[in-house]
Every structure is written in C-alpha cells, then in structure tokens.
Design a protein around this motif. Structure first.
Motif, mmCIF file in Angstrom:
data_model
loop_
_atom_site.group_PDB
_atom_site.id
_atom_site.type_symbol
_atom_site.label_atom_id
_atom_site.label_comp_id
_atom_site.label_asym_id
_atom_site.label_seq_id
_atom_site.Cartn_x
_atom_site.Cartn_y
_atom_site.Cartn_z
ATOM 1 N N ARG A 191 21.421 95.225 19.020
ATOM 2 C CA ARG A 191 20.614 94.705 17.898
ATOM 3 C C ARG A 191 21.347 94.877 16.567
ATOM 4 O O ARG A 191 21.273 94.009 15.698
ATOM 5 C CB ARG A 191 19.257 95.412 17.852
ATOM 6 C CG ARG A 191 18.337 95.067 19.017
ATOM 7 C CD ARG A 191 16.935 95.636 18.793
ATOM 8 N NE ARG A 191 16.077 95.378 19.928
ATOM 9 C CZ ARG A 191 15.833 96.267 20.893
ATOM 10 N NH1 ARG A 191 16.379 97.468 20.855
ATOM 11 N NH2 ARG A 191 15.034 95.949 21.900
ATOM 12 N N GLU A 192 22.036 95.983 16.406
ATOM 13 C CA GLU A 192 22.777 96.223 15.166
ATOM 14 C C GLU A 192 23.969 95.272 15.030
ATOM 15 O O GLU A 192 24.337 94.865 13.932
ATOM 16 C CB GLU A 192 23.268 97.671 15.131
ATOM 17 C CG GLU A 192 22.138 98.688 14.975
ATOM 18 C CD GLU A 192 22.633 100.112 15.141
ATOM 19 O OE1 GLU A 192 23.871 100.290 15.342
ATOM 20 O OE2 GLU A 192 21.815 101.054 15.104
ATOM 21 N N THR A 195 23.794 90.041 14.028
ATOM 22 C CA THR A 195 23.133 89.689 12.763
ATOM 23 C C THR A 195 22.832 88.195 12.748
ATOM 24 O O THR A 195 23.670 87.384 13.156
ATOM 25 C CB THR A 195 24.048 90.034 11.576
ATOM 26 O OG1 THR A 195 25.302 89.359 11.729
ATOM 27 C CG2 THR A 195 24.295 91.535 11.513
ATOM 28 N N PRO A 196 21.636 87.810 12.291
ATOM 29 C CA PRO A 196 21.252 86.391 12.321
ATOM 30 C C PRO A 196 22.213 85.478 11.567
ATOM 31 O O PRO A 196 22.451 84.344 11.980
ATOM 32 C CB PRO A 196 19.867 86.401 11.672
ATOM 33 C CG PRO A 196 19.347 87.777 11.914
ATOM 34 C CD PRO A 196 20.540 88.673 11.835
ATOM 35 N N GLY A 197 22.785 85.983 10.457
ATOM 36 C CA GLY A 197 23.684 85.138 9.691
ATOM 37 C C GLY A 197 24.957 84.787 10.434
ATOM 38 O O GLY A 197 25.457 83.668 10.326
ATOM 39 N N ARG A 198 25.479 85.715 11.231
ATOM 40 C CA ARG A 198 26.752 85.489 11.931
ATOM 41 C C ARG A 198 26.551 84.949 13.340
ATOM 42 O O ARG A 198 27.355 84.147 13.832
ATOM 43 C CB ARG A 198 27.543 86.787 11.980
ATOM 44 C CG ARG A 198 28.950 86.611 12.525
ATOM 45 C CD ARG A 198 29.749 87.884 12.377
ATOM 46 N NE ARG A 198 31.127 87.701 12.832
ATOM 47 C CZ ARG A 198 32.044 88.654 12.813
ATOM 48 N NH1 ARG A 198 31.728 89.868 12.346
ATOM 49 N NH2 ARG A 198 33.264 88.419 13.240
ATOM 50 N N TYR A 199 25.487 85.398 14.006
ATOM 51 C CA TYR A 199 25.228 84.977 15.389
ATOM 52 C C TYR A 199 23.796 84.444 15.506
ATOM 53 O O TYR A 199 22.933 85.085 16.111
ATOM 54 C CB TYR A 199 25.419 86.148 16.360
ATOM 55 C CG TYR A 199 26.762 86.828 16.255
ATOM 56 C CD1 TYR A 199 27.910 86.227 16.741
ATOM 57 C CD2 TYR A 199 26.861 88.089 15.671
ATOM 58 C CE1 TYR A 199 29.148 86.857 16.651
ATOM 59 C CE2 TYR A 199 28.093 88.735 15.579
ATOM 60 C CZ TYR A 199 29.233 88.106 16.067
ATOM 61 O OH TYR A 199 30.443 88.742 15.977
ATOM 62 N N PRO A 200 23.515 83.279 14.904
ATOM 63 C CA PRO A 200 22.132 82.790 14.848
ATOM 64 C C PRO A 200 21.517 82.539 16.224
ATOM 65 O O PRO A 200 20.328 82.805 16.433
ATOM 66 C CB PRO A 200 22.249 81.497 14.048
ATOM 67 C CG PRO A 200 23.676 81.074 14.206
ATOM 68 C CD PRO A 200 24.456 82.341 14.283
ATOM 69 N N HIS A 201 22.315 82.034 17.167
ATOM 70 C CA HIS A 201 21.759 81.727 18.495
ATOM 71 C C HIS A 201 21.520 82.996 19.309
ATOM 72 O O HIS A 201 20.509 83.105 20.021
ATOM 73 C CB HIS A 201 22.689 80.772 19.244
ATOM 74 C CG HIS A 201 22.965 79.506 18.502
ATOM 75 N ND1 HIS A 201 21.958 78.627 18.134
ATOM 76 C CD2 HIS A 201 24.119 78.971 18.020
ATOM 77 C CE1 HIS A 201 22.474 77.604 17.479
ATOM 78 N NE2 HIS A 201 23.788 77.794 17.385
ATOM 79 N N LEU A 202 22.446 83.937 19.194
ATOM 80 C CA LEU A 202 22.233 85.218 19.866
ATOM 81 C C LEU A 202 21.006 85.921 19.304
ATOM 82 O O LEU A 202 20.249 86.566 20.041
ATOM 83 C CB LEU A 202 23.459 86.121 19.696
ATOM 84 C CG LEU A 202 24.642 85.894 20.634
ATOM 85 C CD1 LEU A 202 25.786 86.831 20.270
ATOM 86 C CD2 LEU A 202 24.235 86.109 22.084
ATOM 87 N N ALA A 203 20.791 85.801 17.990
ATOM 88 C CA ALA A 203 19.658 86.470 17.352
ATOM 89 C C ALA A 203 18.338 85.966 17.918
ATOM 90 O O ALA A 203 17.408 86.751 18.140
ATOM 91 C CB ALA A 203 19.707 86.261 15.844
ATOM 92 N N THR A 204 18.253 84.653 18.156
ATOM 93 C CA THR A 204 16.995 84.114 18.697
ATOM 94 C C THR A 204 16.772 84.564 20.140
ATOM 95 O O THR A 204 15.629 84.655 20.599
ATOM 96 C CB THR A 204 17.002 82.583 18.637
ATOM 97 O OG1 THR A 204 18.093 82.071 19.416
ATOM 98 C CG2 THR A 204 17.122 82.098 17.199
ATOM 99 N N ALA A 205 17.864 84.833 20.854
ATOM 100 C CA ALA A 205 17.751 85.249 22.254
ATOM 101 C C ALA A 205 17.745 86.764 22.419
ATOM 102 O O ALA A 205 17.639 87.266 23.540
ATOM 103 C CB ALA A 205 18.914 84.672 23.058
ATOM 104 N N LEU A 206 17.805 87.489 21.310
ATOM 105 C CA LEU A 206 17.943 88.943 21.373
ATOM 106 C C LEU A 206 16.811 89.646 22.119
ATOM 107 O O LEU A 206 17.075 90.607 22.853
ATOM 108 C CB LEU A 206 18.073 89.503 19.959
ATOM 109 C CG LEU A 206 18.636 90.919 19.837
ATOM 110 C CD1 LEU A 206 19.996 91.017 20.531
ATOM 111 C CD2 LEU A 206 18.751 91.317 18.371
#
Length: 242
Positions: A191-192, A195-206
C-alpha cells in the motif's frame, strides 16, 4: 540365518524394501515410518530444516541408515509427495458435470498441499509414480476423456490444472511464511509503494492485490481455466500428436 528382504505393501514408491531380523523382530527403520517422521518434522520446522541428518536423529538411527531406503533427499521428498495426495480420492466426486468434477479435484489437491507446511514445495518437481499420485492423475484425465476431450487435450488440460493448483499453493504458503517479515505477504508495504499518482491502475486494484483471501483468488483462476476448457470444447477433432 537372516530373513530375505521383502517389499512392504505400504512402502512409499522409490523406497527400497525393509529387512526383518532373523528372530522376526520388526525393523527399527522402515520406509513408511521414515516418511511419517519426515512429514512430522516438515510440519515442525519446514522444508529447509528437513535434512537427512536431522531426520536420522529424530528416528534415533545413523544418518547412513536412511540411505538404505532413500538414496537421496529427492527420493525422500518423492515418497512424501506421494503421501500428500493420499486423501484426494477418498470419496466420490459430487457432481455429474465434468467441469465441476475437475474443479473439485483441483480443490482437493490444494487442500492436501495446504495441509502440510511447505506441502507445495515438497510436491513440486517430484513426479511420484505411486498409487496416490497416478490415481489422482488418472482421475483428472478420466474426467476429461469421459467428457469427450481428445487424449492429447485431456493430458495437457490435466497438467494445466495441476500446474495452476501447485503454483497458486506455492504462492499461498510462501506468503504465509513471509507475513510479518516484510516479505511478499506484507500488505502495508504494498500500500505504501502503490501511490495513485504513479500507479493509477494498481491503486484501483489495491484492495484485491493487498487482500488475503487466497481462496477467492484460487477460485477466480480456476474459473478462468475451466472457461477456457469449455471454449476448447469436448470432442475437438484436431489430430493428436504422435
């Protein structure tokens, strides 16, 4: 006069026959008991700590005595892998549908491997040829052949089911061991890093990626695999390879 060496019906595959004493006393060491103790040590300390020397100490014998039955540690692991699948065919499959029967066998394999510490690591790469392993493989291919799949497709599909189940279980058990040690099972570390700004797609799937519902992940992958087999379809008329 010493008695002749005779194979025991319960001896694990690859093991050499046990030897009885001239007075009929049971042997201090035999393949089945060796595997039983090895599995107990596996649960206690894990695969990396399971050495032939430690096993010999647990059985109160010299290390060299084990090599009478298992020439290498790999031979021992193969016998252990055979035992892991002992209960996979202990009851009839519950569904008449071939895809559900295949899924049930995959679930039974996963359960069997998860039932022992490092069970998937023990099983991986052993290629046991005992009754439990061959019976399980025969059941997998039998489900597909009875559904109408060509022999080549049934064989490859069975391998795919085994490889998916084994690989998933390897990751499950590795994640459990890494938990709390900043290993792959540490969701906070992921999670750390995401970051949504750098990995937007990973963030939604986190929420899924950092989740711990391994059973849900397994079922999703198994569903995809079965959908692919349904798309291939029983009765495929492609020529089989020589």
């Amino acid at each position: 006069m010493s008695a002749a060496s005779t194979p025991s019906p319960s001896s694990p595959p690859g093991a050499r026959p046990a030897t009885t004493t001239g007075r009929g006393r049971p042997p201090k060491l035999d393949p089945a008991r060796t595997v039983e103790v090895a599995l107990a040590l596996l649960d206690e300390a894990g695969l990396d700590a399971l050495t032939m020397r430690r096993l010999a100490e647990a059985m109160d014998v010299r290390a060299g005595a084990l090599y009478r039955y298992f020439a290498t540690k790999h031979d021992l692991l193969t016998a252990m892998a055979e035992v892991l699948l002992a209960d996979c065919l202990d009851r009839p499959l519950s569904s008449p549908d071939w895809s559900e029967r295949l899924a049930e066998l995959a679930r039974r394999m996963r359960t069997a491997l998860l039932g022992r510490r490092d069970g998937a690591r023990v099983y991986a790469g052993t290629h046991a040829t005992g009754a439990h392993t061959l019976g399980f493989a025969d059941a997998l291919i039998g489900v597909l052949r009875e559904a109408g799949f060509a022999a080549d497709d049934a064989a490859r599909a069975a391998l795919t089911v085994v490889h998916f189940t084994l690989g998933h279980t390897l990751e499950e058990q590795a994640a459990c061991q890494g938990a709390g040690e900043h290993g792959p099972a540490d969701p906070e570390r992921l999670r750390e890093a995401v970051t949504p700004g750098r990995y937007p797609h990973l963030a939604t799937a986190l929420p899924v990626l950092a989740g711990t519902d391994s059973a849900a992940h397994f079922e999703f992958g198994l569903t995809l695999l079965l959908q692919g087999l349904r798309a291939l379809g029983p009765g495929d008329t492609r020529p089989e390879t020589a």
